[in-house]
Enzyme design. Sequence first.
Site, PDB file in Angstrom:
ATOM      1  N   ASP A   1       0.843  -1.200   0.000  1.00  0.00           N
ATOM      2  CA  ASP A   1       0.000   0.000   0.000  1.00  0.00           C
ATOM      3  C   ASP A   1       0.880   1.252   0.000  1.00  0.00           C
ATOM      4  OD1 ASP A   1      -2.295   1.530   0.113  1.00  0.00           O
ATOM      5  OD2 ASP A   1      -2.399   1.478   2.310  1.00  0.00           O
TER       6      ASP A   1
ATOM      7  N   GLU B   1       2.801   4.863  -4.116  1.00  0.00           N
ATOM      8  CA  GLU B   1       2.924   5.774  -5.277  1.00  0.00           C
ATOM      9  C   GLU B   1       4.304   6.403  -5.330  1.00  0.00           C
ATOM     10  OE1 GLU B   1       0.420   5.769  -2.978  1.00  0.00           O
ATOM     11  OE2 GLU B   1      -0.743   4.478  -4.298  1.00  0.00           O
TER      12      GLU B   1
ATOM     13  N   ASP C   1      -8.819   3.781  -2.349  1.00  0.00           N
ATOM     14  CA  ASP C   1      -9.801   4.309  -1.401  1.00  0.00           C
ATOM     15  C   ASP C   1     -11.023   4.912  -2.074  1.00  0.00           C
ATOM     16  OD1 ASP C   1      -7.870   3.476   0.302  1.00  0.00           O
ATOM     17  OD2 ASP C   1      -7.127   5.473   0.808  1.00  0.00           O
TER      18      ASP C   1
END
Length: 838
Positions: free
Chosen positions: A431, A434, A511
Amino acid sequence: MTEFQKKPTSAEGYRPVGAAEISDHDGSSLTLRDGSGPGQTTVEIAVLAPDLFRVGMFPSGRPVRYSSEAVAKEDWPEVEVSIVDSNSDASGSAGSADSVTLATDSASATVSLSPLRIGFADGEGWEFAADTEGPGGGMGTVPRPGAGPGGDPVGEPVRLHKKRRPGERYFGCGERTGGLEKTGTTLTFWNADPPEGHTASYDNLYASVPFVLTLDEETGTAWGMLLDSTHRTHVDLAHETDKEASFQAEGGDLVYYVFCGPTPKDVLRRYTELTGRTPMPPLWALGNQQSRWGYEGAAEVEEVARGYRERDLPCDVMYFDIDYMDGFRVFTWGPESFPEPKETVSRLADEGFRVVTIIDPGVKVDEGYRVYEEGRDRGFFCLTAGGEELHNAVWPGVCAFPDFTSPEVREWWGENHRALTDVGVDGVWCDMNEPSFFIPEQSTMPEDAVHPGGSTGERRYHAEVHNAYGSLMARATREGLLELRPERRPFVITRSAFAGVQRHAMQWTGDNSSWWEHLYMTMPQLMNMGLSGVSWAGMDIGGFFDDTSGELLARWYEMGIFQPFCRNHSAKGTRHQEPWLFGERYEASIRKMLKLRQRLIPYLYTLFEECHRTGAPILRPLLYEYPADGVARTADDEFLFGPAMLVAPVTRPGEANEYRHVYLPEGTWFHYWTGERHDGPDHVLAHAPLGEPPIYVKANTAVPLWPEMNHVEEKPADPLTLLVYPAEGAESGETTLYEDAGDGFGYERGEYARRTVSCEASENKIRVRVSEREGSFDPERRAILFELHCVHAPESVQVNGGEADFAYDEEARRLTVTLQEAPGESTVEMLLQDNVDT
Ligand code: GLC
């Protein structure tokens, strides 16, 4: 304007490549040059396969290189190519020609030399992907102060302009907001942790797959293009002008691949050959999964798991979100929240649950914390432009960030997963990769940060590799798990991704929110991901942010059970959304859906194997199977679940929405709940009360089903049902049934069982044939149950030529015949008193 919405550098001053000279060629490629000295541009056109071309432009004296995180296959077998120039028919004398054509038996690339323009055509001469003409056309660079020869290594922005044929329509482009069709839009490729509430105000999310699948609206002919750049990239698909598509990467080289099709299947097959295919999943990963950020400790997770078993709700996997760690330090266990992780995981395993834990890239800067100290001492973290260890805040506070571009760092990261595998953890969830930074909120690594590259890698600026960071973390994870447990298939989830991520991990879409709009958005988003090679994907069922409601959750499951990845997940601070929290009506509906998911696993597993072997999406848009059907092409709120099932979920609340329009393409379809027959193409109004989402099964196309079970490993899965809706007058159908051990790599050595199931129905006879088992895997079950729906009572039933017992349910118009499981071919024939019902 926030970082992730940054607009492209203005194309003002754009300099296309001018007159090019051929400097070299071999049997399947041409090298051209424009200019000389340090400002020289090199362009290469290569044929990699009969329907696959690669073009590379290396401006300002940059070296020719193609190695990329997107590309899995670099060695291609030799292709027969004829190279013909406009002055002669023979190859080799291309000195003074105006243009040169490289042709295979199915496609060609024509290169005009002055000025340089490149276009493509199929074997019939149908042209596509041609560079635009004029001073603003073709490919070239955009000036940026400080860049260029001897300037900053990031380079100048590179641009490419392609003509749009009238009627060209665009799809794919990976995970984005918005609808299925991308024609008329602009797209940014820059991985970001976007603000809460993904809406159409911005289109880029956590992943970048700069791959466009193009369809001709007249004929359904497909072709594709991958712009292989990990820099910030902007694409305009007939937005500025409907006559053009343009592509701009904010630095580096311009490398693109053209896939000539002519069908979406051909394009995807070749695209996933180049960028890699989805690995075979462990079978348990197809089961239902439960997660929540906010389960505070082992006891709560175990209680939720028990909730599933007590309520007869199928579930296979429990997730541990960040709270399992010690102060959010990766590769540790919280002494208070998870004091005995091994015991917790093993108790869950005894109940049939697998465990997946989250891992973030940020490593807490903390003296005495082994992972940080090792990374620091070995120079494994990214640096600031000034050469310091780069720090920013994420969950644990101040963190350092591994340089995943370095092979040594990836290996080290992989080894660290021992802290999880030793405890018995089954899968890893990558997670925030990025990477996401908290300062400023939801920002990312500065573009001038440095990836040192390690002793075998290469020193690069973050701007050059940004879009690959997430994929590289996923790669480190998969490779680490394979090293630690070579006999097991790794299960890795990632949020951030680049083209080719499918070979490392499955991607979930981050999300989302508990909104009806996001339930709808799941469909175009997952369909486009499937068209971009990332088929193993899924959204958080019930929505992550905001409070869900019983109706939204139950409706979401009606869609979610068809996602290749089926997981309920929600954010800390929102209303809990385990299936039993909204009353009996919704719980019953969700139970029915989860049981259907569990029963569908043999069909889904067969689709995974097809995806693994050919790149075919699992959850696929109608256009994938029916590209020439103009209505199918625009259908974005329904989808195909493999070739045999069409699903049209309800995505609005209330009684009014218990009815919805469904488009059924060519062929005969049966409504799953009522057995009603429809001959497509047709628009129908489906009644879809809660618990009965519109599902249609294609006639004569068998769907394999398991008996009802609570989790994947609850054996024995006996008998296997073959569900068929025979229809006289409909095309005969054929599907595959693929089985193997469900984990490990024995299937690579032939330990699998593949069979085709075909069905034809005539006026007075239905014949279902199961082919001989291919492969050496023995499914170890006693029986196969043929379940034929919507048929009249048979006069007799024969199995392999002999009379057989059967059961017929008059009211349900359902015929069942049991067959012994056997490796050979089996045929079941039903002689009917009357026609198959129409
Ligand atoms: C990120 C993830 C989310 C997770 C949360 C806490 O927001 O996308 O799924 O629950 O971080 O780890």
